[in-house]
Each structure stands twice: as structure tokens, then as C-alpha cells.
Design an enzyme around this catalytic site. Sequence first.
Site, PDB file in Angstrom:
ATOM      1  N   HIS A  84       0.811  -1.218   0.000  1.00 41.72           N
ATOM      2  CA  HIS A  84       0.000   0.000   0.000  1.00 41.72           C
ATOM      3  C   HIS A  84       0.845   1.269   0.000  1.00 41.72           C
ATOM      4  O   HIS A  84       0.326   2.367  -0.224  1.00 41.72           O
ATOM      5  CB  HIS A  84      -0.934   0.011   1.228  1.00 41.72           C
TER       6      HIS A  84
ATOM      7  N   ASP B 146      -2.118   2.019  -4.811  1.00 46.82           N
ATOM      8  CA  ASP B 146      -3.393   2.449  -4.231  1.00 46.82           C
ATOM      9  C   ASP B 146      -4.443   1.361  -4.413  1.00 46.82           C
ATOM     10  O   ASP B 146      -4.396   0.566  -5.367  1.00 46.82           O
ATOM     11  CB  ASP B 146      -3.873   3.738  -4.902  1.00 46.82           C
TER      12      ASP B 146
END
Length: 462
Positions: free
Chosen positions: A433, A437
Site C-alpha cells: 500500500h 493504491d
Amino acid sequence: MGFRIVKLPDIGEGVAEAEVSAWHVKVGDVVREDQPLADVMTDKATVEIPSPVSGTVAALGAEAGQMLAVGAELVRLEIEGGDAAPASVPDSGVAVAPEVARAQDAAEGQPAAALVPAADGLEPAQPAPAPRSAAAPKPVEPPKPAPAKPAAPAPRPAATAPSSGPPRPAGEKPVASPAVRRRALEAGIDLRQVRGTGPAGRIGHDDLDGFLNAPPEETAPAPAGRVARTGVEEIKVIGLRRRIAQRMADAKRRVAHFSYVEEVDVTAVEELRAALNQRHGANRPKLTLIPFLVQALVRALPDFPQMNAHYDDEAEVIHRHAGIHVGIATQTPSGLMVPVLRHAETRDVWNSAAEVRRLAEAARNGLAARDELSGSTITITSLGALGGIVTTPVINRPEVAIIGVNKQVMRPVWRDGAFVPRLTMNLSASFDHRVVDGYDAALFVQALKGLLETPATLFMEA
């Protein structure tokens, strides 16, 4: 006689130390030139260290599982010819041949004392006791008379029937007065094991007395139960298992994992796979789902270059790769390994299938080269029929994405106003992450889903 010290060589790629993962020799063994001495493991691969000369193993420089710096003593060999170079006694924990210890002691003017491996290092072996002089035989003592056995207690007249053993069917409650029950409870007796002689098998005080006074051999053994196991096996984590543990812990500690799971209808691609195998199975490699997933990655990654990347979190730099090098997670007898299918963008489904099979066999047999186990830019992991419904795969740092294949299940799917049987499978993907995204991850997995559900698009030129 002389000694030849074999040092840990420079394995290359900037490696400063390596782990001794396995020994092929022990102190006292006679070895030939080029005979394997030990396996050493680096972050990249396992390397076999051969003997440069013939000789006898005099000392080992480390135990299995220990780290050695490049240039450190790995093995000391006793060889024919040459002058014996003076050498100090190795540190504790290094196995040394008794002949070497005696030679060193003699050189220093000390009495010879053989060194033998001990649990906590090396300790001098105790000298053998001097032979005893002949002595008069020790007089033989006359046997002592056996102690008299105590007389058996006189049987109680009231106990005229057998008083032990399973007296009634399992689950049937014993019949006894409250006073008998209280007495049995205080004596720690299970009334289900006492045979009652009263009406309807009622247990009385006489029955209880007969049970208490019955000789041990007449008492029926308690039903055999499950035996508690208390042993503990201690397994030292070394070699590949230690490397796996380090890399997994490092990935979970440093990578911001998140997972995305999507159901895929694989009916069409499985029908195509079966038809191709049936038609070309005799002269081409057998196709599994993995080569088709590789083709899907080749088609999808140009639109999602952030997935085919490495993230150097120390330098805070993302390296996006043009070439697609797919890691194939493979279970081996030694543990998990990830051989690399290089430049998947240049391969068709048949070539991918053949190379995946070759790499997997090389990894399982311990024959994979160092460059075949590093350099992947994205990884596929699959447990085949054991794949489960959902997995949350761990990212292979420094990569930023991994695709997990789960098991296939036939399910009823609503289509065109009716339920129809369709073969479905979940894709379980994990992403970093910090780099990827959630929205982009979802789009990427949906692109893979679309390609697998319409497999004709896998073979269309862009």
C-alpha cells in the site's frame, strides 16, 4: 605431514558472510580432491564448497547453522608432504581431530591430550584407567533367603460373587444406597466397576467390601484411555528454513500489505486448456492454469506499470521494470523457493509451460542456478487443489504485488434468467500500500479477471 586451510571463498555479488547450512564431511574423514566439503548459503543461493586437495579432515571451522565471514577458516585438512605449520588450538565449539591436538601439544612441549567434542565445546578426554593387577577373587556371598510372603487375607464370607470387572452395560447407572455411594466416593471407587449381588444388581456394603479386599490380580484393569504425550522435539532453524523465516518476518514488518480477492469464471479457459492438452499433449508440455495467468499478466501489466516494480524503502525509490520476470512460488523438500520465469513478455503459452516446469523441477532437486532464484518483478503463488477459498499471500520483497491462485469449484451461477453450472476460482492478490493504491489494485485484478474469462484475448496482438 602438513596442514592445508580451506577458507570460505568470495562467492561474489558483494557477499561478506555466509551460513554453513550443511556439512558433507566430519573430523577424521578422508576426502579426495573436488569432493564436496560443505554447503554454504547466502541471500541469493546455496553454494557447494569442494575440497581443493586430498587429505584428512582435521578440524571444522563452524557448526551447521553458524555464520562465517568470507576468508574465515572453513576446514583444516591434514595432507601428505610439506612441513606442519604451527597452529593454535581452535576456539571452543570447533571440532578438532585428536591427532591434530597431539601434534600441537608436542610442538609446544605440552603433554598430549586428545580433544573430543563436548556438548558445550571441546574438553580433554579423560585418560583410560591403568589395568588392574591380578587380585584374589572376591568371595561369593551365599544367597540370602527370600523374604516370606505375607499371608493372604481371609476372604469375607459376604463376598460370594465376583466383585470386579464391568458389571453392567455401558451407560447404565449403578444401583446403590446413599450410604454406599458416600463410602465409595470417600474411597475413590467408581461404582460402575463394582458388581452388585442384590436385587436388580443393587450394590451393598458387602459388595463394596469384596471389591476393596479383592487381590490386585483379581481386579479388572481400568479401560484403556488416551495416553498423554509429553515429549518436545527441538529443531534448530538453519539453512533455507532460517532464510525463509527472516525474509517472511522482514516482509510482514516492512511492507504495508493489503489484499484484494475477486471471483473469476474459469470455465472457458479450463475448456481451452483441456482441448489444447488433448490435441497437443503427445508432443508439447502439459498446460496448467499458470501459463495462462502469465499471459494475462503480460497483457495487463503495460497498463499498470506500478505493479511490475521494486520499492527500495531505504533509498525511497521505485524501480519500474520494462521486462516482466515472474516469480513462481514453488514448494521443495527444503522449503519455499521462488524460481524466476524471465522475460515472460517474449514467451507464448507453450514456452511458458515448459520453462515453469523446468524451473520447478530444478528447484525441487536443488539444481536451480543462483540467477534462476532472484530478480523477479512480480510473483504467482498457487497451492493447486489445496488452494483453499481465499489466501492472503505475503509479498516477495522488494516486489510490490503477488497473485495467489485458489482452488476451482463448480458453482451455480445466474445467467440469462437461469442458474447454470460454472467453474469458478478466486484470485487472491496482495499489494504494497506504500506504492499501490487500492483503486489501482482493484482495476488491475479486474483486468486479469476479464482476460481469463475471455481467453481468446490472451492470444490477440495489441
